[in-house]
Design an enzyme around this catalytic site. Sequence first.
Site, PDB file in Angstrom:
ATOM      1  N   ASN A   9      37.448  38.640  41.687  1.00 54.04           N
ATOM      2  CA  ASN A   9      38.246  37.767  42.553  1.00 54.04           C
ATOM      3  C   ASN A   9      39.573  38.476  42.819  1.00 54.04           C
ATOM      4  OD1 ASN A   9      39.768  35.746  43.721  1.00 54.04           O
ATOM      5  ND2 ASN A   9      39.847  34.455  41.879  1.00 54.04           N
ATOM      6  N   TRP A  10      39.681  39.057  43.997  1.00 53.01           N
ATOM      7  CA  TRP A  10      40.888  39.843  44.307  1.00 53.01           C
ATOM      8  C   TRP A  10      42.097  38.954  44.591  1.00 53.01           C
ATOM      9  CZ3 TRP A  10      39.223  44.372  48.119  1.00 53.01           C
ATOM     10  CH2 TRP A  10      38.284  45.175  47.465  1.00 53.01           C
ATOM     11  N   LYS A  11      41.867  37.668  44.799  1.00 48.10           N
ATOM     12  CA  LYS A  11      42.931  36.733  45.185  1.00 48.10           C
ATOM     13  C   LYS A  11      43.655  37.269  46.427  1.00 48.10           C
ATOM     14  CE  LYS A  11      43.014  35.292  40.428  1.00 48.10           C
ATOM     15  NZ  LYS A  11      43.716  34.693  39.307  1.00 48.10           N
ATOM     16  N   HIS A  98      38.423  26.859  42.071  1.00 52.81           N
ATOM     17  CA  HIS A  98      39.313  27.712  41.268  1.00 52.81           C
ATOM     18  C   HIS A  98      40.580  26.939  40.907  1.00 52.81           C
ATOM     19  CE1 HIS A  98      41.913  30.970  40.004  1.00 52.81           C
ATOM     20  NE2 HIS A  98      40.822  31.678  39.808  1.00 52.81           N
ATOM     21  N   GLU A 100      43.575  27.770  40.821  1.00 51.17           N
ATOM     22  CA  GLU A 100      44.704  27.964  41.751  1.00 51.17           C
ATOM     23  C   GLU A 100      44.543  27.070  42.982  1.00 51.17           C
ATOM     24  OE1 GLU A 100      44.427  32.253  41.890  1.00 51.17           O
ATOM     25  OE2 GLU A 100      45.048  32.296  39.792  1.00 51.17           O
ATOM     26  N   GLU A 170      36.756  28.932  33.375  1.00 48.68           N
ATOM     27  CA  GLU A 170      38.015  29.677  33.319  1.00 48.68           C
ATOM     28  C   GLU A 170      39.107  28.793  32.719  1.00 48.68           C
ATOM     29  OE1 GLU A 170      37.959  32.983  36.530  1.00 48.68           O
ATOM     30  OE2 GLU A 170      38.729  31.175  37.444  1.00 48.68           O
ATOM     31  N   GLY A 176      45.340  35.210  34.135  1.00 48.97           N
ATOM     32  CA  GLY A 176      46.501  36.031  34.501  1.00 48.97           C
ATOM     33  C   GLY A 176      47.578  36.067  33.430  1.00 48.97           C
ATOM     34  N   SER A 216      41.585  36.683  32.076  1.00 38.50           N
ATOM     35  CA  SER A 216      42.015  37.932  31.436  1.00 38.50           C
ATOM     36  C   SER A 216      40.857  38.752  30.854  1.00 38.50           C
ATOM     37  CB  SER A 216      43.073  37.653  30.357  1.00 38.50           C
ATOM     38  OG  SER A 216      44.216  37.050  30.940  1.00 38.50           O
ATOM     39  N   GLY A 237      39.798  38.580  37.629  1.00 30.90           N
ATOM     40  CA  GLY A 237      40.900  38.637  38.589  1.00 30.90           C
ATOM     41  C   GLY A 237      41.566  39.997  38.532  1.00 30.90           C
TER      42      GLY A 237
HETATM   43  P1  PGA Z   1      42.416  37.050  35.609  1.00 33.51           P
HETATM   44  O1  PGA Z   1      41.938  35.983  36.713  1.00 33.51           O
HETATM   45  O2  PGA Z   1      41.228  37.895  35.269  1.00 33.51           O
HETATM   46  O3  PGA Z   1      43.508  37.840  36.287  1.00 33.51           O
HETATM   47  O4  PGA Z   1      42.908  36.277  34.436  1.00 33.51           O
HETATM   48  C1  PGA Z   1      40.693  35.355  36.623  1.00 33.51           C
HETATM   49  C2  PGA Z   1      40.504  34.395  37.774  1.00 33.51           C
HETATM   50  O5  PGA Z   1      41.469  33.714  38.153  1.00 33.51           O
HETATM   51  O6  PGA Z   1      39.401  34.291  38.327  1.00 33.51           O
END
Ligand code: PGA
Length: 253
Positions: A9-11, A98, A100, A170, A176, A216, A237
Amino acid sequence: MRRKIAAGNWKMNTSLESGKSLASEVINMAETELSSEVEMIICPPLTHLSEIQKMSEGYEQIECGAQNCYFEASGAFTGEVSVEMVAALGVKYIVCGHSERREIFHENDEIIAKKVKAILDGRLDPIFCCGEPLEIREQNKQDEFVSNQVEKALFNLSEAELKRTVIAYEPIWAIGTGLTASPEQAQEMHKSIRDLLATKFGETIAQSIPILYGGSVKPGNAKELFSCADVDGGLVGGASLKSRDFVDIAKSF
Ligand code: PGA
């Protein structure tokens, strides 16, 4: 045997050019190094999706996905993109639920359930995310919290629809932050999600659904996480923005 998946997931990261270079590195490394039973999914920003999808065509183990969509088919929804529009690019997946999207964009369980259904109706496969915030974990109420998210989004689906769904657990406190759920914590939650699915859809279907861990994930912790009985891969991510790290994660099964 369940599918093994490493999804990136590149966001909201990369320019079109740097995104194309990253995708090309991932594809080249995966082609020579990846074991044939593992699938990698690249979810770049929407503006890059068409080009990166084209780059991935012909590579059986690499699929692309969008990070979001809207549940309506068309109309006055400024800034939104329908499932059909995403599907026309030739991609296979759309991420939804997600944390976010839930937190920053106020998507509630009802909106997410509509998105899951719209994605399936549009013949794409949802990567449905769930997970608890830190305060819920501190009260040891994570099972109840995540079960509720899963029930609201997935319990209205048919068996055939559920079979096409990928779940990503998650924990929000691990996204993150550099904090990762321990393999025991991940396994416990993944098993609890699978048991919950079995109550509604039966054991055979529950056993067939890939449940990815996210939060992470790095090359240094992927092996331990992926060795858990109910962890079928990762939604990655930060580490998916480094081709070497992402491919090394995909090689950690
Ligand atoms: P992260 O993000 O690996 O940077 O913790 C995971 C995600 O939000 O899918």
